[in-house]
Design a protein around this motif. Structure first.
Motif, PDB file in Angstrom:
ATOM      1  N   TRP A 409      45.127  25.981 -37.587  1.00 39.87           N
ATOM      2  CA  TRP A 409      46.476  25.932 -37.020  1.00 39.87           C
ATOM      3  C   TRP A 409      46.459  25.743 -35.512  1.00 39.87           C
ATOM      4  O   TRP A 409      47.362  25.159 -34.938  1.00 39.87           O
ATOM      5  N   LEU A 410      45.456  26.280 -34.861  1.00 39.53           N
ATOM      6  CA  LEU A 410      45.378  26.156 -33.405  1.00 39.53           C
ATOM      7  C   LEU A 410      43.929  26.306 -32.967  1.00 39.53           C
ATOM      8  O   LEU A 410      43.039  26.632 -33.757  1.00 39.53           O
ATOM      9  N   SER A 411      43.707  26.027 -31.704  1.00 40.20           N
ATOM     10  CA  SER A 411      42.392  26.236 -31.095  1.00 40.20           C
ATOM     11  C   SER A 411      42.562  27.276 -30.001  1.00 40.20           C
ATOM     12  O   SER A 411      43.480  27.180 -29.180  1.00 40.20           O
ATOM     13  N   PHE A 412      41.694  28.274 -29.990  1.00 36.58           N
ATOM     14  CA  PHE A 412      41.769  29.329 -28.983  1.00 36.58           C
ATOM     15  C   PHE A 412      40.435  29.424 -28.264  1.00 36.58           C
ATOM     16  O   PHE A 412      39.407  29.673 -28.887  1.00 36.58           O
ATOM     17  N   ASN A 413      40.464  29.180 -26.977  1.00 36.09           N
ATOM     18  CA  ASN A 413      39.254  29.262 -26.167  1.00 36.09           C
ATOM     19  C   ASN A 413      39.423  30.408 -25.193  1.00 36.09           C
ATOM     20  O   ASN A 413      40.153  30.292 -24.215  1.00 36.09           O
ATOM     21  N   GLU A 414      38.739  31.506 -25.478  1.00 39.48           N
ATOM     22  CA  GLU A 414      38.930  32.720 -24.675  1.00 39.48           C
ATOM     23  C   GLU A 414      38.231  32.630 -23.331  1.00 39.48           C
ATOM     24  O   GLU A 414      38.617  33.279 -22.374  1.00 39.48           O
ATOM     25  N   GLN A 415      37.162  31.830 -23.254  1.00 34.57           N
ATOM     26  CA  GLN A 415      36.361  31.805 -22.031  1.00 34.57           C
ATOM     27  C   GLN A 415      36.432  30.434 -21.373  1.00 34.57           C
ATOM     28  O   GLN A 415      35.526  29.620 -21.475  1.00 34.57           O
ATOM     29  N   VAL A 416      37.548  30.164 -20.709  1.00 41.57           N
ATOM     30  CA  VAL A 416      37.703  28.909 -19.985  1.00 41.57           C
ATOM     31  C   VAL A 416      37.508  29.211 -18.497  1.00 41.57           C
ATOM     32  O   VAL A 416      38.442  29.570 -17.798  1.00 41.57           O
ATOM     33  N   PHE A 417      36.264  29.146 -18.056  1.00 45.09           N
ATOM     34  CA  PHE A 417      35.974  29.387 -16.647  1.00 45.09           C
ATOM     35  C   PHE A 417      35.556  28.054 -16.034  1.00 45.09           C
ATOM     36  O   PHE A 417      34.385  27.766 -15.857  1.00 45.09           O
ATOM     37  N   SER A 418      36.545  27.224 -15.759  1.00 46.72           N
ATOM     38  CA  SER A 418      36.279  25.880 -15.272  1.00 46.72           C
ATOM     39  C   SER A 418      36.482  25.838 -13.767  1.00 46.72           C
ATOM     40  O   SER A 418      37.551  26.173 -13.267  1.00 46.72           O
ATOM     41  N   PRO A 419      35.448  25.428 -12.998  1.00 46.44           N
ATOM     42  CA  PRO A 419      35.604  25.375 -11.553  1.00 46.44           C
ATOM     43  C   PRO A 419      36.584  24.289 -11.129  1.00 46.44           C
ATOM     44  O   PRO A 419      36.903  23.388 -11.904  1.00 46.44           O
ATOM     45  N   SER A 420      37.042  24.373  -9.897  1.00 50.60           N
ATOM     46  CA  SER A 420      37.971  23.373  -9.370  1.00 50.60           C
ATOM     47  C   SER A 420      37.294  22.011  -9.304  1.00 50.60           C
ATOM     48  O   SER A 420      36.110  21.907  -8.978  1.00 50.60           O
ATOM     49  N   THR A 421      38.056  20.963  -9.612  1.00 46.24           N
ATOM     50  CA  THR A 421      37.545  19.598  -9.482  1.00 46.24           C
ATOM     51  C   THR A 421      38.490  18.789  -8.609  1.00 46.24           C
ATOM     52  O   THR A 421      39.688  19.086  -8.517  1.00 46.24           O
ATOM     53  N   LEU A 422      37.923  17.752  -7.973  1.00 44.14           N
ATOM     54  CA  LEU A 422      38.736  16.939  -7.082  1.00 44.14           C
ATOM     55  C   LEU A 422      38.173  15.518  -7.037  1.00 44.14           C
ATOM     56  O   LEU A 422      36.958  15.313  -7.031  1.00 44.14           O
ATOM     57  N   ARG A 423      39.079  14.546  -6.989  1.00 40.36           N
ATOM     58  CA  ARG A 423      38.707  13.147  -6.821  1.00 40.36           C
ATOM     59  C   ARG A 423      39.774  12.464  -5.977  1.00 40.36           C
ATOM     60  O   ARG A 423      40.964  12.710  -6.162  1.00 40.36           O
ATOM     61  N   PHE A 424      39.349  11.606  -5.048  1.00 41.99           N
ATOM     62  CA  PHE A 424      40.323  10.853  -4.258  1.00 41.99           C
ATOM     63  C   PHE A 424      40.970   9.784  -5.123  1.00 41.99           C
ATOM     64  O   PHE A 424      40.295   9.138  -5.948  1.00 41.99           O
ATOM     65  N   HIS A 425      42.273   9.613  -4.937  1.00 44.55           N
ATOM     66  CA  HIS A 425      43.053   8.751  -5.817  1.00 44.55           C
ATOM     67  C   HIS A 425      43.889   7.758  -4.996  1.00 44.55           C
ATOM     68  O   HIS A 425      44.962   7.338  -5.406  1.00 44.55           O
ATOM     69  N   ILE A 426      43.378   7.389  -3.829  1.00 42.35           N
ATOM     70  CA  ILE A 426      44.121   6.527  -2.922  1.00 42.35           C
ATOM     71  C   ILE A 426      43.136   5.518  -2.337  1.00 42.35           C
ATOM     72  O   ILE A 426      41.956   5.820  -2.128  1.00 42.35           O
ATOM     73  N   TYR A 427      43.598   4.295  -2.098  1.00 38.23           N
ATOM     74  CA  TYR A 427      42.739   3.282  -1.466  1.00 38.23           C
ATOM     75  C   TYR A 427      42.343   3.762  -0.071  1.00 38.23           C
ATOM     76  O   TYR A 427      43.126   4.427   0.624  1.00 38.23           O
ATOM     77  N   LYS A 428      41.137   3.383   0.347  1.00 36.86           N
ATOM     78  CA  LYS A 428      40.611   3.895   1.615  1.00 36.86           C
ATOM     79  C   LYS A 428      41.471   3.465   2.798  1.00 36.86           C
ATOM     80  O   LYS A 428      41.668   4.238   3.746  1.00 36.86           O
ATOM     81  N   GLU A 429      41.989   2.224   2.764  1.00 34.87           N
ATOM     82  CA  GLU A 429      42.838   1.784   3.869  1.00 34.87           C
ATOM     83  C   GLU A 429      44.157   2.567   3.907  1.00 34.87           C
ATOM     84  O   GLU A 429      44.700   2.869   4.983  1.00 34.87           O
ATOM     85  N   ASP A 430      44.665   2.947   2.712  1.00 40.89           N
ATOM     86  CA  ASP A 430      45.878   3.764   2.654  1.00 40.89           C
ATOM     87  C   ASP A 430      45.600   5.191   3.120  1.00 40.89           C
ATOM     88  O   ASP A 430      46.482   5.845   3.706  1.00 40.89           O
ATOM     89  N   LEU A 431      44.386   5.674   2.849  1.00 36.64           N
ATOM     90  CA  LEU A 431      44.007   7.011   3.292  1.00 36.64           C
ATOM     91  C   LEU A 431      44.008   7.082   4.825  1.00 36.64           C
ATOM     92  O   LEU A 431      44.446   8.080   5.407  1.00 36.64           O
TER      93      LEU A 431
END
Length: 639
Positions: A409-431
């Motif tokens: 009926w569902l999925s239960f994940n009790e131990q979700v210890f996921s670190p922060s993630t980051l990716r740039f999502h803009i063209y370099k000239e726009d940055l």
């Protein structure tokens, strides 16, 4: 074995030789055969799919339920300049799309995926473009409903195999009974394929001495063991509260101890783990949330202050001692109350249908999910807040969720210890233009670009605390700026997750219409009862070799008596006369003027039988006169 595989092993992992059985497993897998590998914790399972993947073209899809372990594996591979990504419960849709696009159109070698993601429309859409060469199924016992950790999402792997004809699969687990082994092979085998090749490392651990003690004072025995066996140690407890209590009692006795459990903040857990790994703290007192993916070979003792509910868990946790091959001890403590508590568990773990429906009703109301809500989306699930709002105790909640998960009926994940993630999502000239417009954010942007390699190409793991220290900013300011950059479309920022996750795997229905397969539910309950009885039999048996009992449970019937567990040593005592015991003791005193390895002791005392020497050593360890040092050497406390 191909030279390519050996070269790969050396190039990426720095090893000249494979461990026992790894070579044959890798060779078989490279030839395209399906493989089931049973290897103990710390036995090098991951190399069995990593080497073939790195030695050939294409991508290896790795299916794992352990998010923390997936993240560790990805980070370790990236440190070696190997492209790897992970997709798991709790990720936002656009982050998943980004990773799948990169996996499909880059030189990605490993894609780690939680089983819940396998049958989503998004994953199926990208599947043909991924170029999958191998499939690895970690924690493969989860696919069997007769196993100790059955997870229905694992059954989706069978459909995945149908969609990828000819792609070989390697199933890996540290612990599966013969029935579970066969079930794994049956569930994963595609019609028309030859049967799985099964490889099973011996369950013999000659350097590990198993002992069981029926105790009246738990803390007294733990202190006694820790004072006799020097070096790094783990003490497992069944509750978070007890882990803290025992840690404080050990500290009061002058032993360097700390506690660890899943309820602590992520950064605090990481600091505690790091201090223990670096031997800045000798003893870590913890729940079973601790240990997965930790590579610390010099653990001299693993003590279970409470009875685990099955031999699978006990074997994995005890097996974290002595991975360096030196003398180590696995100690299990119990009393009559612990036995009675285990016997009562089946009724608690497998609640009736009314209770299960009640949990379902409360959970969907808590998450504010209307009838007809489609499956596939993850929701944060704050257990403390839920229990407070619905006045439902934690055991009823957790086991109700588990029952709902096992019935699909569902999925239960009790131990979700996921670190922060980051990716740039803009063209370099726009940055560049953005930095000119919002100058206050330029220091953060520059620090991110300089600190994290590949941050423009794929999501990287970041630490807000580390960034704050580098910029001499408050962490709250850094997080606020990251959220602003995310809102402006400059970055894709996914903050760390500590909350458990719930995901519907069927459409949300009216509670009264929810049904449970009672026959299967009862069968799982009966098998769980049998596993508990095997655990109780192991604890209370005072005659059979401990290693043989464990080995036979997992189908390894070739084991001889280990000679070093408490039962083996007890059986040998009658053959050792008082006169002989005294003579060996005197020779040990004379030999141990300095710490020596056990092999050196055997060489010096070669006129005595090894098992007799072991009997005397273990006797004096229990008495506190002989000590085991952190490096596995032994010494005699003179006087």
């Amino acid at each position: 074995m191909t030279s390519t595989a050996r070269e790969t092993l050396k190039k990426y992992f720095g090893f000249d030789d494979f461990r026992p059985m790894q070579e044959e497993i890798i060779e078989t897998f490279l030839k395209g055969s399906n493989v089931l590998a049973l290897m103990p914790t710390g036995g090098g399972k991951s190399l069995c799919y990593q080497v073939p993947a790195l030695a050939t073209d294409g991508l290896c899809l790795v299916i794992s339920p352990l998010i923390a372990l997936m993240n560790d594996q990805v980070q370790n591979l990236r440190r070696q300049n190997i492209t790897a990504f992970s997709i798991h419960t709790g990720m936002q849709r656009r982050e998943v799309i980004s990773i799948l696009e990169m996996a499909a159109h880059s030189n990605c070698k490993f894609l780690y995926v939680s089983p819940e993601r396998l049958e989503t429309a998004l994953f199926k859409e990208f599947l043909p473009a991924l170029g999958i060469r191998f499939i690895a199924v970690d924690e493969a016992h989860c696919i069997s409903q007769w196993g100790y950790d059955f997870r229905p999402p694992y059954l989706r792997i069978a459909n995945l195999r149908e969609a990828l004809p000819g792609v070989p699969v390697i199933a890996l687990t540290a612990s599966a009974t013969p029935v579970v082994q066969q079930d794994i092979c049956d569930k994963l085998l595609v019609e028309g394929e030859p049967p799985f090749r099964i490889f099973r490392q011996s369950f013999n651990r000659p350097n590990l001495s198993y002992s069981v003690f029926k105790i009246t004072s738990r803390i007294h025995k733990i202190v006694n063991v820790l004072r006799s066996v020097q070096g790094s140690a783990i003490v497992y407890c069944k509750t978070r509260k007890r882990s803290k209590e025992i840690s404080e009692m050990l500290s009061a006795q002058g032993l360097e101890a700390d506690f660890y459990h899943a309820g602590l903040p992520t950064e605090e857990r990481a600091k505690k783990q790091e201090r223990w790994v670096k031997n800045q703290v000798r003893v870590i007192v913890c729940t079973n949330a601790f240990g997965m993916g930790i590579d610390k070979p010099d653990v001299r003792a693993v003590i279970h202050a409470d009875l685990p509910d099955c031999l699978e868990n006990y074997y994995q946790e005890a097996g974290r001692a002595g991975r360096d091959g030196k003398k180590a001890f696995a100690v299990l403590l119990y009393d009559d109350a612990a036995i009675d508590e285990l016997k009562s568990l089946p009724e608690i773990r497998y609640p009736d249908v009314t209770t299960i429906r009640n949990v379902y009703r409360n959970v969907v109301h808590y998450l504010q999910l209307p009838q007809g809500e489609a499956p596939g989306h993850s929701y944060d699930f704050n257990l403390k807040d839920y229990i407070k709002k619905f006045s439902q105790d934690i055991q009823t909640t957790l086991y109700g969720l588990k029952a709902l998960e096992q019935d699909g009926w569902l999925s239960f994940n009790e131990q979700v210890f996921s670190p922060s993630t980051l990716r740039f999502h803009i063209y370099k000239e726009d940055l560049y233009e953005y930095e000119k417009k919002f100058a206050d954010y330029e220091p953060l942007i520059k620090t991110l670009l300089r600190t994290y390699e590949g941050i423009y190409d794929y999501p990287v793991y970041i630490s807000e605390t580390f960034i704050a220290r580098r910029l001499n900013f408050d962490v709250a300011v850094i997080k606020e700026q990251l959220h602003k950059l995310h809102a402006d479309g400059v970055i894709i920022y996914q903050p760390q997750k500590d909350e458990p996750q719930v995901m519907l795997t069927r459409t949300r229905i009216k509670t009264d219409l929810l049904t449970i397969n009672r026959e299967e539910h009862e069968k799982r309950k009966n098998i769980f009862t049998e596993r508990i009885q095997k655990m109780i039999d192991y604890a209370t048996d005072v005659s059979e070799c401990r290693s043989k009992t464990i080995g036979h449970y997992f189908g390894d019937t070739a084991l001889n008596d280990c000679g070093v567990c408490d039962n083996c040593l007890q059986r040998k005592k009658p053959s050792l006369s008082n006169e002989h015991f005294t003579a060996i003791t005197a020779d040990l005193k004379a030999a141990l003027t300095k710490p020596l390895t056990t092999e050196a002791v055997f060489s010096l005392l070669k006129e005595h039988r090894r098992e007799h020497i072991w009997t005397v050593i273990n006797h004096w360890v229990d008495e506190g006169s002989i000590f085991i040092e952190p490096d596995g050497k032994i010494f005699y406390k003179q006087g």
